[in-house]
Design an enzyme around this catalytic site. Structure first.
Site, PDB file in Angstrom:
ATOM      1  N   CYS A 108     -87.805 -91.933  -3.500  1.00 46.14           N
ATOM      2  CA  CYS A 108     -89.072 -92.285  -2.862  1.00 46.14           C
ATOM      3  C   CYS A 108     -90.170 -91.458  -3.505  1.00 46.14           C
ATOM      4  CB  CYS A 108     -89.006 -92.029  -1.360  1.00 46.14           C
ATOM      5  SG  CYS A 108     -90.577 -92.342  -0.504  1.00 46.14           S
ATOM      6  N   CYS A 157     -96.736 -97.132  -2.608  1.00 50.42           N
ATOM      7  CA  CYS A 157     -95.374 -96.782  -3.004  1.00 50.42           C
ATOM      8  C   CYS A 157     -95.449 -96.197  -4.404  1.00 50.42           C
ATOM      9  CB  CYS A 157     -94.469 -98.009  -2.972  1.00 50.42           C
ATOM     10  SG  CYS A 157     -92.798 -97.689  -3.575  1.00 50.42           S
TER      11      CYS A 157
END
Length: 325
Positions: free
Chosen positions: A265, A102
């Site tokens: 994101c 991530c």
């Protein structure tokens, strides 16, 4: 059943928000912990955490939504005997699954470790590999090395023999790329400022069929993107420093594991820029993406690792039950 309380902190990177727990605190069922405290209706907030203290610097309020829950829980372990300092990162998502990588989460990790060690450079061990991270002098911004985007079918993965590039999958024309986790990227006409542009799309309707498409055996994150400025410009750059102006791309991402749209994101931003370069949609190797939560700066060079840069804010700290059931 009685249970002990564990310290927890909340951070966000351009609205992509995470709970942070020291891995040594003894959370037994990490999946249950994440499912309970990340829930957007009933999960954690500054009002529900014992002894909650907001960031005295004021950047706890950079995300104006005041949302409950989070996009995941980061369980972290610092290894200060290494140089640079190493941090082992495990991200458990709201559905209880574990994500290999991530980008915004790794940037949060860097700031969290900076606040504990004073260091500004770290090696972050993720399930997608070790990533180098740096923190700005004032701690407000972090850059993470993101590896090299991969389009080959085995790496994404996609269930086919050739790369999936600009092909229709469940109603969207997508390109598949791995940036630590699998992404499907669809470029649309019209940015955020256009009435019929990227924000007019019902992402919760169009993304799930692609996310679960048979061609993605492990599923995929689904990104909508629109090129606002292809970059290059007059060569003076935004700040007159002589560099070419970066491309500007609007971004929306439906995240696997969150099973919904997130405000930002990082791996998706890198995927978008990598695909834009592959399709010849932008000039140069640097772009600014604009997810709903802010701006991210991405570089995807031909012969080096991609990088992701953006702000990180600490919201609050407190204590919660290790066993939320």
């Amino acid at each position: 059943m009685s249970t002990h309380a564990v310290p927890v902190e909340k951070y966000h990177g351009t609205g992509n928000d995470f709970l942070v727990v020291d891995a040594s605190e003894g959370v037994g069922d990490r999946s249950a912990f994440a499912r309970a405290y990340c829930d957007r209706e009933t999960g954690i907030s500054a009002d529900t955490v014992d002894g909650a203290v907001t960031d005295a610097g004021g950047d706890a309020h950079d995300d104006p939504t005041g949302r409950r829950g989070a996009d995941g829980v980061l369980f972290l372990e610092i290894g200060e005997r290494y140089r640079p300092t190493r941090v082992v990162m495990t991200l458990v998502q709201p559905d209880g699954s574990t994500a290999a990588m991530c980008g915004n989460g790794a940037r949060v990790v860097a700031r969290w470790a900076h606040e504990r060690t004073g260091d500004r450079e770290f090696m972050i061990d993720t399930q997608a590999g070790t990533r180098r991270a740096t923190v700005s002098a004032d701690g407000s911004e972090a850059t993470i090395e993101m590896g090299t985007p991969r389009f080959d079918p085995a790496s994404v993965p996609v269930d086919r023999d050739e790369p999936l590039v600009a092909e229709e999958i469940e109603g969207l024309t997508v390109t598949a790329v791995d940036t630590g986790v699998p992404h499907a990227v669809a470029f649309l006409e019209g940015g955020r400022d256009d009435s019929d542009g990227i924000d007019a799309v019902d992402l919760d309707a169009v993304a799930p069929p692609v996310r679960h498409a048979a061609v993605f055996p492990q599923g995929a994150n689904v990104n909508l993107a629109a090129v606002v400025d292809a970059g290059g410009g007059d060569g003076r750059g935004r700040d007159g420093d002589g560099h070419e102006a970066p491309a500007v791309i609007d971004q929306r991402t439906f995240e696997r594991g969150v099973e919904g749209e997130t405000r930002s994101c990082g791996t998706g931003a890198v995927a978008i820029v990598a695909v834009a370069r592959r399709l010849g949609l932008i000039d140069g190797d640097t772009a600014v993406t604009r997810p709903p939560g802010g701006e991210l700066r991405i570089t995807v060079p031909d012969d080096d690792h991609a990088t992701l840069t953006g702000p990180v804010a600490r919201e609050f700290s407190g204590r919660v039950a290790a066993d939320p059931r």
